[in-house]
Write an enzyme that holds these catalytic residues in place. Sequence first.
Site, mmCIF file in Angstrom:
data_model
loop_
_atom_site.group_PDB
_atom_site.id
_atom_site.type_symbol
_atom_site.label_atom_id
_atom_site.label_comp_id
_atom_site.label_asym_id
_atom_site.label_seq_id
_atom_site.Cartn_x
_atom_site.Cartn_y
_atom_site.Cartn_z
ATOM 1 N N TYR A 98 -50.044 7.946 -39.118
ATOM 2 C CA TYR A 98 -49.777 7.068 -40.009
ATOM 3 C C TYR A 98 -48.421 6.423 -39.658
ATOM 4 O O TYR A 98 -48.151 5.397 -39.515
ATOM 5 C CB TYR A 98 -49.393 7.625 -41.402
ATOM 6 C CG TYR A 98 -48.496 6.776 -42.501
ATOM 7 C CD1 TYR A 98 -49.134 5.462 -42.765
ATOM 8 C CD2 TYR A 98 -47.482 7.405 -42.754
ATOM 9 C CE1 TYR A 98 -48.203 4.816 -43.751
ATOM 10 C CE2 TYR A 98 -46.547 6.636 -43.449
ATOM 11 C CZ TYR A 98 -46.820 5.274 -43.898
ATOM 12 O OH TYR A 98 -45.945 4.475 -44.500
ATOM 13 N N ASP A 105 -39.604 5.188 -44.215
ATOM 14 C CA ASP A 105 -38.374 6.075 -43.597
ATOM 15 C C ASP A 105 -39.230 7.077 -42.750
ATOM 16 O O ASP A 105 -38.649 7.882 -41.786
ATOM 17 C CB ASP A 105 -37.722 6.795 -44.641
ATOM 18 C CG ASP A 105 -38.578 7.624 -45.538
ATOM 19 O OD1 ASP A 105 -39.844 7.626 -45.211
ATOM 20 O OD2 ASP A 105 -38.043 8.334 -46.239
#
Length: 297
Positions: free
Chosen positions: A113, A90
């Site tokens: 990331y 998400d």
Amino acid sequence: LSYCADLKRLESIKRKYKFYKTDICKKLEIKSIFAKEKPDFVIHFAAESHVDRSIQSSGICVKTNVLGTHVLLDCAKKYKVKKFIHTSTDEVYGQIKKGKFKETSPLQPRSPYSASKAAADCLVKSYINTYNFPAMIIRPSNNYGPSQYPEKFMPVVIYKALHNKKVPVYAKGQNRREWLYVEDCIKAIFLALKKGKLGEIYNIGASYEKKNIEVAEQILKKSKKSKNLIQFVKDRPGHDFRYSVNCNKIKKLGWKPKNTFNQGLDKTISWYQDNQNWLNRKAKSLKNYWKKVYKSQ
């Protein structure tokens, strides 16, 4: 087998799987595995997933999450895999103050990331569109549960509580996350494998949204420890304030979480309490890693 991997976790099912020790970025080796096994399905979980590490050293995230995904896509395409499930996050959506992200929401990653995962998502989508590649993308919310490496928030708090050490919480602990028990996440992914539509994206979230401070306090309470152990520390750069995903698409396939946040938390704490030797070993190796990082700076 990266720093956070451990084959001992799979001891109870060791006769049910075949393991190849290699690197997903080594295309010739991965290609030879595909040639030998000729898999019908690929469920791609492999990723460097820790935001703090990606801030310290972003290269490994880009290598594993982008190049590794590209290698798997190429091999899966060559050997005509029937379904390819790409596990995303998400976090590719960025942060949202109110409401929930839908699968059609734009990607606005805010850490190395999440940027590497968003890049991998784009690669998968490009293969779907260009080669009619049979893939789906899964975007789960924060997972938690047994045997999670103790650099993630929940096992950190549990470990510190067990040892009566200060529990570090970023800023004032107001950042919000949507928590998903790992077994519920896995069941959703397998349901998507069976019933999901090729080319689609599926969000997975349990709608159990908590502030980080609330999670820390709840773990301490269940561990019979004082919340005075909480110590607020300097916030990390670019810390996303809130994630939340709309999961109507996966629910239409027949999925819903079976574990409440309270049930999942009880199972998680119990596992770490029963496996303290494992937890202590991992925490020690983690401590040594960060000592080297700070020394190098």
